[in-house]
Design a protein around this motif. Structure first.
Motif: not given
Length: 219
Positions: A35, A37-38, A84, A86-87, A99, A101-102, A183
């Motif tokens: 896991s 982020k970015g 995928w 996004t936060g 943003a 997240e994956y 996700y």
């Protein structure tokens, strides 16, 4: 040793779909998962991907040699996949890549165990260090009823394919589901962006779905 298993040839329905949306059932498989982020264009993302591939190829060599206890077998390592979200809730044309997240993953043979993972990590930590090994997990996951299609082109142009998939869902009274803790879609990377021009990249795009008003089928 002759090649015994090639997913491109023996699992075409799952990994080589048409360029138009179609519904399919994805059974339970074994995955190595990480896991993060970015922005996926960052060095962090490259290091995380490298950790997944290092362990996957280590498993492949062990199975080829028969050192995991079964009959020796050669196979092609499965492609990298990612799910995928996004936060910040950004989507489509307003997507904020910072943003994202994956969960990145590579499917593994069913014979791979937690003990195999631990042994592989200990060996690789000495021979090929990577700070992200400790983030890896081995899990079974059943995606079930899904809609997918092949996207050919840049990752930044995927929105056009997602619109086609959304239209298919509406036409067939299907609803997109969140998968693996919110996700919202899966991508399977059939091309290496370091070697293939953006307009020729091949990516499987997939939604997990249910009939509108149906029962949640996630695990």
């Amino acid at each position: 040793m002759k090649l015994k298993y090639e997913w491109r040839k023996q699992e075409k329905e799952i990994y080589l779909p048409k360029k138009t949306p179609q519904q399919i059932n994805i059974p339970k498989y074994n995955y190595l998962i990480l896991s993060g982020k970015g922005n996926p264009n960052s060095e962090l993302f490259a290091q995380q991907t490298a950790a997944l591939y290092a362990v996957s190829y280590h498993f492949r060599m062990d199975i080829k040699k028969g050192t995991l206890g079964g009959e020796p077998m050669e196979y092609v390592v499965y492609p990298l996949e990612g799910i995928w979200t996004t936060g910040d809730g950004s989507r489509g044309e307003t997507l904020n890549k910072e943003a994202l997240e994956y969960k990145l993953m590579i499917r593994q043979p069913s014979c791979i165990t937690q003990e195999n993972l631990q042994a592989s990590l200990e060996k690789l930590a000495r021979k090929k260090p990577n700070p992200h090994y400790e983030m890896l997990a081995l899990k079974e996951y059943e995606e079930g009823s899904s809609v997918q299609m092949l996207h050919v082109g840049s990752y930044d142009d995927e929105l056009d394919s997602f619109k086609k998939m959304d239209a298919y869902l509406e036409e067939h009274q299907l609803a997109r589901m969140n998968i693996m803790d919110r996700y919202i879609h899966r991508e399977i990377y059939l091309s290496d962006p370091r070697k293939v021009a953006p307009e020729k990249l091949k990516t499987v795009l997939r939604y997990q779905v249910e009939q509108e008003g149906g029962t949640d089928i996630t695990n």
